[in-house]
Design an enzyme around this catalytic site. Structure first.
Site, PDB file in Angstrom:
ATOM      1  N   HIS A 118      -7.673  -5.428  -0.918  1.00  0.00           N
ATOM      2  CA  HIS A 118      -6.465  -4.718  -0.496  1.00  0.00           C
ATOM      3  C   HIS A 118      -5.878  -5.305   0.799  1.00  0.00           C
ATOM      4  O   HIS A 118      -6.608  -5.554   1.755  1.00  0.00           O
ATOM      5  CB  HIS A 118      -6.810  -3.242  -0.307  1.00  0.00           C
ATOM      6  CG  HIS A 118      -5.629  -2.340  -0.178  1.00  0.00           C
ATOM      7  ND1 HIS A 118      -4.704  -2.182  -1.189  1.00  0.00           N
ATOM      8  CD2 HIS A 118      -5.204  -1.544   0.836  1.00  0.00           C
ATOM      9  CE1 HIS A 118      -3.782  -1.320  -0.802  1.00  0.00           C
ATOM     10  NE2 HIS A 118      -4.062  -0.930   0.435  1.00  0.00           N
ATOM     11  N   SER A 157       0.834  -1.196   0.000  1.00  0.00           N
ATOM     12  CA  SER A 157       0.000   0.000   0.000  1.00  0.00           C
ATOM     13  C   SER A 157       0.875   1.256   0.000  1.00  0.00           C
ATOM     14  O   SER A 157       1.703   1.434  -0.894  1.00  0.00           O
ATOM     15  CB  SER A 157      -0.962  -0.035   1.194  1.00  0.00           C
ATOM     16  OG  SER A 157      -1.962   0.943   1.073  1.00  0.00           O
ATOM     17  N   ASP A 176      -9.393  -5.102  -5.322  1.00  0.00           N
ATOM     18  CA  ASP A 176      -8.828  -3.896  -4.711  1.00  0.00           C
ATOM     19  C   ASP A 176      -9.156  -2.666  -5.554  1.00  0.00           C
ATOM     20  O   ASP A 176      -8.945  -2.665  -6.770  1.00  0.00           O
ATOM     21  CB  ASP A 176      -7.307  -4.083  -4.601  1.00  0.00           C
ATOM     22  CG  ASP A 176      -6.606  -2.978  -3.830  1.00  0.00           C
ATOM     23  OD1 ASP A 176      -7.281  -2.031  -3.379  1.00  0.00           O
ATOM     24  OD2 ASP A 176      -5.373  -3.075  -3.683  1.00  0.00           O
TER      25      ASP A 176
END
Length: 319
Positions: A293, A163, A261
């Site tokens: 995610h 991320s 995601d």
């Protein structure tokens, strides 16, 4: 918290910022202790890097001493949108124990300051300081951390993150190209797990998924006080003012995306533009079906997470 206070920004379900400057953390602040993980046989410990700012790291290594071979080093930047989580987060601790065991590596998980108490670029500055600290150990007479001196092969150093941590790895790979630190430490490859890139104008699934597009917009505006908003070069690598990705200071790069995601199409775009650029390296992409995610930190023992860890281990050990 006083219910009568006025809310300035609500980033549900994680952080609430009040107009008087008070910050209420609702989730994402859990802490685990370092030590021996009996399930994986991985040993970890915490160390302070910059006492003045509180920058620290959690170090991991296999506990088994099968031989005297030195191991690859992964410098890892955790996710959390730059506003939640830490290197001591139990979810990261558990998943990184599994990655270290699978790949047989030494790993430095960097703990940087987070927003909104410390807006960007604080996280980048702290993460760069940690990279400088690691690089000092590559010199024969530099550094004092025994695990780095005794167990690490500094000819095999990797940047990785998920991320926003993947975002950090991207920016550092560009910065290392033409700076002195890039001469001190040679980054072999980068693993970008569900990379956090964004933009004002929606692409792919973002066009129809307006709720999640707005959610991620809100995340970024919380952490980055920039007039450019979601087209700031820190979050959009292809906007005006962003450095060219062909200058990445590594020879291999892996992008991992998850099918469900909202950031998936940004990761795909990054990979596609990289392979079409004049970057003199090899890029790979791995797409995890049926997952969202950072699923790997929420369920590190599921089959898809195990497959992802094996893929990361192969990427590291065959570079």
């Amino acid at each position: 918290m006083d219910q009568s206070k006025e809310i300035a920004r609500d980033v549900f379900p994680f952080v609430r910022v009040y107009k008087d400057g008070t910050i209420e953390r609702l989730a994402g602040a859990e802490v685990s202790h370092a030590g021996l993980d009996p399930e994986t046989g991985v040993l970890s410990k915490d160390t302070v890097i910059v006492p003045e700012s509180g920058v620290s790291a959690r170090l991991y290594r296999p506990n088994s001493g099968k031989d005297n071979r030195k191991l690859p080093l992964v410098i890892y930047y955790h996710g959390g949108g730059f506003f939640i989580s830490s290197a001591a987060d139990p979810k990261y601790h558990n998943s990184l124990n599994r990655l270290v065991a699978e790949a047989n590596i030494v790993l430095v998980s960097v703990d940087y300051r987070i927003a909104p108490e410390n807006p960007l670029p604080a996280a980048y500055e702290d993460s760069w300081a940690a990279l400088q600290w690691v690089a000092a150990h590559a010199k024969e007479d530099g550094g004092s951390e025994a695990w780095l001196k005794e167990y690490v092969d500094f000819g095999r150093v990797f940047l990785a993150g998920d991320s926003c941590g993947a975002n950090v790895a991207h920016h550092f790979a560009l910065k290392l190209k033409d700076c002195e630190l890039g001469q001190q430490i040679n980054i072999q490859a980068i693993a970008m797990i569900f990379p956090y890139f964004w933009g004002k104008d929606p692409i792919g699934v973002e066009v129809t998924d307006q709720a999640r597009k707005s959610m991620v917009d809100n995340w970024w505006l919380l952490v980055c006080p920039s007039e450019k908003g979601c087209d700031d070069p820190l979050i959009n690598p292809f906007t005006d003012g962003s450095p060219s990705i062909e200058s990445l200071a590594c020879k291999k790069l892996l992008v991992i995306v998850a099918e469900n995601d909202i950031l998936r199409d940004r990761g795909r775009l990054y990979y596609e533009k990289l392979v079409k650029s004049e970057w003199q390296g090899t890029a790979e992409i791995m797409e995890i079906p049926g997952e969202d995610h950072v699923f790997h930190i929420h369920n590190p023992d599921c089959e898809n997470a195990k497959t992802m860890f094996k893929g990361l281990a192969s990427f590291i050990n065959h570079t």
